[in-house]
Enzyme design. Sequence first.
Site: not given
Ligand code: F6P
Length: 552
Positions: A211, A217, A271-272, A357, A388, A516
Site C-alpha cells: 500500500k 521487508e 492494509g488489512r 491489528e 492433536h 519499525k
Molecule cells: O504492519 C503494519 C502495516 O502497516 C500493516 O497494516 C500493513 O498491512 C503492512 O504493514 C504492510 O504495509 P504495506 O502494504 O504498505 O507494505
Amino acid sequence: MSTDPILQDAWRRLATLAARPDAQRIRPLFAADPERARRFTVALDDLTVDFSKTSIDTEALVALLDLARAGGVEGFRARLFAGEPVNMTEGRAAMHMALRAPAGTTLKATLPGGVDDASALALAERKRMQAFVAQVHDGELRGATGQPFDTVLNIGIGGSDLGPRMASEALTLAHGPKLRARFLSNVDGHGFAALARELDPARTLVLVASKTFTTQETATNAQAARAWIAGALGEAAVGSHFAALSTNLKAVGAFGIAPERVFGFRDWVGGRYSLWSPVGLSIALAAGWDVFQAMLDGGHAMDEHFRSADFAVNLPVLLALVGIWHVNALGLRTHCVLAYDERLRRFPAYLQQLEMESNGKSVRLDGTPVAGPTCPVLFGEPGTDAQHSFMQLVHQGTQAIPVDFLLAARPDHDRPDAHLILAANAFAQAEALLRGKTRDEVEAEMRAKGVPEAEIARVAPHRVFSGDRPSTTILFRRLDGFTLGRLIALYEHKVAVQGALWGINSFDQWGVELGKLLASGILPELKPGGQPGTHDGSTTALLTRFRELRQE
Ligand code: F6P
C-alpha cells in the site's frame, strides 16, 4: 470511559448478568429450553451461525442488543457506509466496501483534503485488473523470453500478504490453480532463497504488493526478486516480469515499473482490508477472475446484510456481541478459530491481523484509556490438526477459551468418507466442550471396564472435563468464492462493531511504528564498522553477543 448514562447502564446490566452464579453454565440452558438451538441460531441463506453453545441466555442477549443500540452501532454503521473519516487519527474513511460493490453503486470516501467517488475508482481499476488477468491467462502477456507465465509471486507483508495468501490458497486447493501462486513476506532471506530454488524466472510474474511502497521487508524482497530476474534474463527483462499494487504511484515509478502494470488504490483502503483491491490480483490470477468476482459478490452480500438486517438477526453484530459477552462480561481474553477445512489453513493467521491489528488498542477515540479489555488474543489451526496439538488446553486447561468452528457441508473433493470424518470431529469437539465429563461418568466408565478401585481413584480426576466451554459454529454449504467473501466480510464487520462498542479506532495501527523506527536505528549498528548506540542494558548486551557470535 464513556459518560453517556444509557451506555453506562447497558454495560452495568451486562456486568450484573455476568455476575450471576451460573453465568458461565451452558448445559442448564439447553435443559431449560428445548428450543434453544433454534432460538440462538441465525442464518443468511445457507450461512448458519449457531451461538447456542455459549452461556448467552435470553436476558443476556437482550442486554447485548441494548448495548449495541446504546453504544451507537447504528450511527457508526451509517458513518462507515457514508465514507466519513471513521479512521479519525488519519482523517480517512474505511471504504473497503466500495471495492466489492457492483456497478451502479455509489459510495463516497473521505480523505484529508477531499472526497473520492470510491465506487467509481474501484470499478475502473477492477476493469483494468480483469483485462490484465485475461491477458496473462490467455498467454498474451508473457515473460521476456516469450514463455507464458506459470507462477505468480506476490511480494508483500501484513495485509499485502495475509489476505491474498489465505484466499488464493482457499480458492485453489480444491481444483488446482490457473496459475501457481507463491508468497514472499518475511525479510528473512531464507524465504527468498527457497523460492529462487523452486521457481523458473522466465515463467514467473512478480507482483510487488505494498500500500505504502515504503515497507522495508517488501522493498528488500522486491530488490532481491529484481536482481534474480535481471541476473537470469538480463536487465531489459525486468519490465515484463513485474507489476505493482499500491497507493504510492510515485515510489512505484521510481522502482521502474511501467504505469500500465501498476494497479492503484487509495488510502481509504486499510492494509488489512486490501485483499478486495488490486492487492487481490494474485487471487484472481491463481483462482480465475470469475472466482475472484464471486468473492467480491459474497463480500458485497454481507455488506448489504450488515447494513440492513435488524440487529437481532444481523450476523456481524451478533458475532461481535458474542465476543463482547466473552471478553467484557466473562473476562475471557483468548479466542480460538478452528476451521475444519484444509483450504482455510491460513484463515486464523489472516484473522490475527484483522482482529488484533484493528482492535488491539487501549485508548478510546477521545484519547482517554478504555475502561475494560478490548481485543482478545486470537489463535487457531485447521481441524482436525488442532485436536492433536492445543485442544487439550481448550478442553481441560484452567481457562475457558471461546472457539469458532467453521465447516462446509459439502466438500470439493471426491472422498465423501473423509469429509464425514472431518465433520464428525468438528461437531464432536463442540459437543465435548459443552458436555464435558463428570467424575461419576468417568468412574462408571472405568468400573465397566473392570479397572480396580484404587486405580480409578488415582486416575479419575485427570479424566474429568468441566464442560460448559463456549463455542460458536459457522456452517455453510460449500467453500466457494462467494462464501469465502461472505466469511471475510462477516469478520471484518464483526471487528468494526466491536471497535465501535469499545469506543476505539479499529482502522489505524500506530502500535507497529515504534519497532519499525528502532529497527532502522539498530540496522547501521549491525553493519561492518557500525558504532554501538544507546540502548537498555539487555539490548546492548544482546547486540554485543550477536556481533561476537557472527565473528566466531
Ligand atoms: O504492519 C503494519 C502495516 O502497516 C500493516 O497494516 C500493513 O498491512 C503492512 O504493514 C504492510 O504495509 P504495506 O502494504 O504498505 O507494505
